[in-house]
Structure formats: structure tokens, C-alpha cells
Design a protein around this motif. Structure first.
Motif, PDB file in Angstrom:
ATOM      1  N   MET A  65      39.888  40.758  42.366  1.00  0.00           N
ATOM      2  CA  MET A  65      38.518  40.288  42.564  1.00  0.00           C
ATOM      3  C   MET A  65      38.529  38.775  42.733  1.00  0.00           C
ATOM      4  O   MET A  65      38.486  38.030  41.763  1.00  0.00           O
ATOM      5  CB  MET A  65      37.639  40.686  41.376  1.00  0.00           C
ATOM      6  CG  MET A  65      37.542  42.167  41.153  1.00  0.00           C
ATOM      7  SD  MET A  65      36.691  42.954  42.523  1.00  0.00           S
ATOM      8  CE  MET A  65      36.599  44.624  41.923  1.00  0.00           C
ATOM      9  N   ALA A  66      38.606  38.310  43.977  1.00  0.00           N
ATOM     10  CA  ALA A  66      38.793  36.874  44.194  1.00  0.00           C
ATOM     11  C   ALA A  66      38.066  36.293  45.394  1.00  0.00           C
ATOM     12  O   ALA A  66      38.036  35.078  45.551  1.00  0.00           O
ATOM     13  CB  ALA A  66      40.281  36.587  44.346  1.00  0.00           C
ATOM     14  N   LEU A  67      37.506  37.097  46.256  1.00  0.00           N
ATOM     15  CA  LEU A  67      36.956  36.554  47.503  1.00  0.00           C
ATOM     16  C   LEU A  67      35.813  35.574  47.280  1.00  0.00           C
ATOM     17  O   LEU A  67      35.623  34.666  48.087  1.00  0.00           O
ATOM     18  CB  LEU A  67      36.532  37.682  48.432  1.00  0.00           C
ATOM     19  CG  LEU A  67      37.690  38.484  49.010  1.00  0.00           C
ATOM     20  CD1 LEU A  67      37.167  39.612  49.885  1.00  0.00           C
ATOM     21  CD2 LEU A  67      38.631  37.604  49.799  1.00  0.00           C
ATOM     22  N   SER A  68      35.075  35.711  46.200  1.00  0.00           N
ATOM     23  CA  SER A  68      33.977  34.770  45.930  1.00  0.00           C
ATOM     24  C   SER A  68      34.496  33.351  45.706  1.00  0.00           C
ATOM     25  O   SER A  68      33.742  32.389  45.832  1.00  0.00           O
ATOM     26  CB  SER A  68      33.151  35.227  44.731  1.00  0.00           C
ATOM     27  OG  SER A  68      33.941  35.250  43.557  1.00  0.00           O
ATOM     28  N   ARG A  69      35.784  33.215  45.415  1.00  0.00           N
ATOM     29  CA  ARG A  69      36.396  31.891  45.216  1.00  0.00           C
ATOM     30  C   ARG A  69      37.101  31.404  46.485  1.00  0.00           C
ATOM     31  O   ARG A  69      37.759  30.374  46.473  1.00  0.00           O
ATOM     32  CB  ARG A  69      37.387  31.951  44.060  1.00  0.00           C
ATOM     33  CG  ARG A  69      36.727  32.260  42.724  1.00  0.00           C
ATOM     34  CD  ARG A  69      37.671  32.104  41.548  1.00  0.00           C
ATOM     35  NE  ARG A  69      38.967  32.721  41.726  1.00  0.00           N
ATOM     36  CZ  ARG A  69      39.327  33.917  41.286  1.00  0.00           C
ATOM     37  NH1 ARG A  69      38.439  34.658  40.649  1.00  0.00           N
ATOM     38  NH2 ARG A  69      40.537  34.382  41.465  1.00  0.00           N
ATOM     39  N   GLY A  70      36.958  32.151  47.574  1.00  0.00           N
ATOM     40  CA  GLY A  70      37.605  31.787  48.826  1.00  0.00           C
ATOM     41  C   GLY A  70      36.919  30.619  49.517  1.00  0.00           C
ATOM     42  O   GLY A  70      35.809  30.218  49.163  1.00  0.00           O
ATOM     43  N   MET A  71      37.604  30.083  50.522  1.00  0.00           N
ATOM     44  CA  MET A  71      37.068  28.969  51.296  1.00  0.00           C
ATOM     45  C   MET A  71      36.286  29.490  52.492  1.00  0.00           C
ATOM     46  O   MET A  71      36.757  30.369  53.205  1.00  0.00           O
ATOM     47  CB  MET A  71      38.206  28.070  51.767  1.00  0.00           C
ATOM     48  CG  MET A  71      38.888  27.346  50.633  1.00  0.00           C
ATOM     49  SD  MET A  71      40.238  26.283  51.185  1.00  0.00           S
ATOM     50  CE  MET A  71      39.382  25.202  52.295  1.00  0.00           C
ATOM     51  N   THR A  72      35.088  28.948  52.700  1.00  0.00           N
ATOM     52  CA  THR A  72      34.285  29.343  53.847  1.00  0.00           C
ATOM     53  C   THR A  72      34.512  28.366  54.989  1.00  0.00           C
ATOM     54  O   THR A  72      34.895  27.219  54.779  1.00  0.00           O
ATOM     55  CB  THR A  72      32.783  29.389  53.500  1.00  0.00           C
ATOM     56  OG1 THR A  72      32.365  28.113  53.040  1.00  0.00           O
ATOM     57  CG2 THR A  72      32.501  30.460  52.453  1.00  0.00           C
ATOM     58  N   GLY A  73      34.276  28.841  56.190  1.00  0.00           N
ATOM     59  CA  GLY A  73      34.427  28.020  57.381  1.00  0.00           C
ATOM     60  C   GLY A  73      34.029  28.834  58.593  1.00  0.00           C
ATOM     61  O   GLY A  73      33.275  29.801  58.479  1.00  0.00           O
TER      62      GLY A  73
END
Length: 126
Positions: A65-73
Motif C-alpha cells: 500500500m504505497a501509491l498515495s506516497r508516489g510522485m505525481t506528474g
């Protein structure tokens, strides 16, 4: 609050909206994890586009469970999120993997903002 969406003449689904958080709870161009029952959802505030997106929070590769901490762009003008573990990128619009020919994709959810409150839609059979 529900909105009915007809998928064909014999069945229909409805979107059940649930309160996720306040607008100011989500950092500009970042994400947070929101829980709905036993499901973790990554909610993103894409301030550069004045847009909101929601996907599953579970990384399909690492099963964490980690995508909420991913980088957006963006990728060719399309909003994306990069997994913080392996940097594979996914479309925030439809969840498909943008990094390679991998067959994995993310579940996406509709998002709406009313005043300073953010809601995420969950599909329900009507």
C-alpha cells in the motif's frame, strides 16, 4: 447521495459517494490514503490542473500500500503517478501502466469536490 449510470438495458450501476476528507487535507500535487471499509484508496490533488484523481493504493508489482506516497506528474500531457518503490508510472485518468508493456493497471475512482469537502465514488450495483 447516488447517481445512477446505465451500462446497458438489463443492468445498471450507481455511484455511491462517500466523504473522504477536506480539500486542505491533501497537499498540492500530492496524495493521501483514504480508507473505505477494507479498501485503501490513493487520493491525489493535481493542483497544476485543478483536478482530483483516485486510484487503488495497492502497488500491483510490490503488493504494498504505497501509491498515495508516489510522485505525481505528466506523461505526454497525461496526469500520472509513479510508484515510490520501482518508479513504474500509471495514468491517473484510467489506471493503465505507462512505463512499459506490463499487463497491470490500477482501479480508478471518480472524485468530486463540493465546497471544501472531497468525495470519492464507489460503483454499486443498483
Amino acid at each position: 447521495m447516488s447517481i445512477a449510470i446505465s451500462t446497458n438495458t438489463s443492468t445498471s450501476t450507481a455511484i455511491e459517494w462517500f466523504y473522504a476528507c477536506n480539500v486542505n487535507d491533501v497537499p498540492n500535487n500530492g496524495g493521501v490514503c483514504v480508507k473505505y471499509d477494507d479498501v485503501q484508496i490513493a487520493l491525489f490533488r493535481f493542483a497544476r490542473r485543478d483536478a482530483w484523481y483516485a486510484t487503488q493504493n495497492l502497488c500491483p508489482h510490490r503488493q504494498q500500500m504505497a501509491l498515495s506516497r508516489g510522485m505525481t506528474g505528466t506523461h505526454n500531457g497525461e496526469p500520472k503517478v509513479a510508484c515510490p518503490f520501482h518508479k513504474k508510472t500509471f495514468s491517473l485518468e484510467d489506471g493503465r501502466c505507462l512505463s512499459d508493456d506490463t499487463e497491470c493497471s490500477l482501479t480508478t475512482y471518480p472524485v468530486k469536490v463540493e465546497g471544501d469537502q472531497v468525495y470519492i465514488g464507489i460503483m454499486q450495483e443498483a
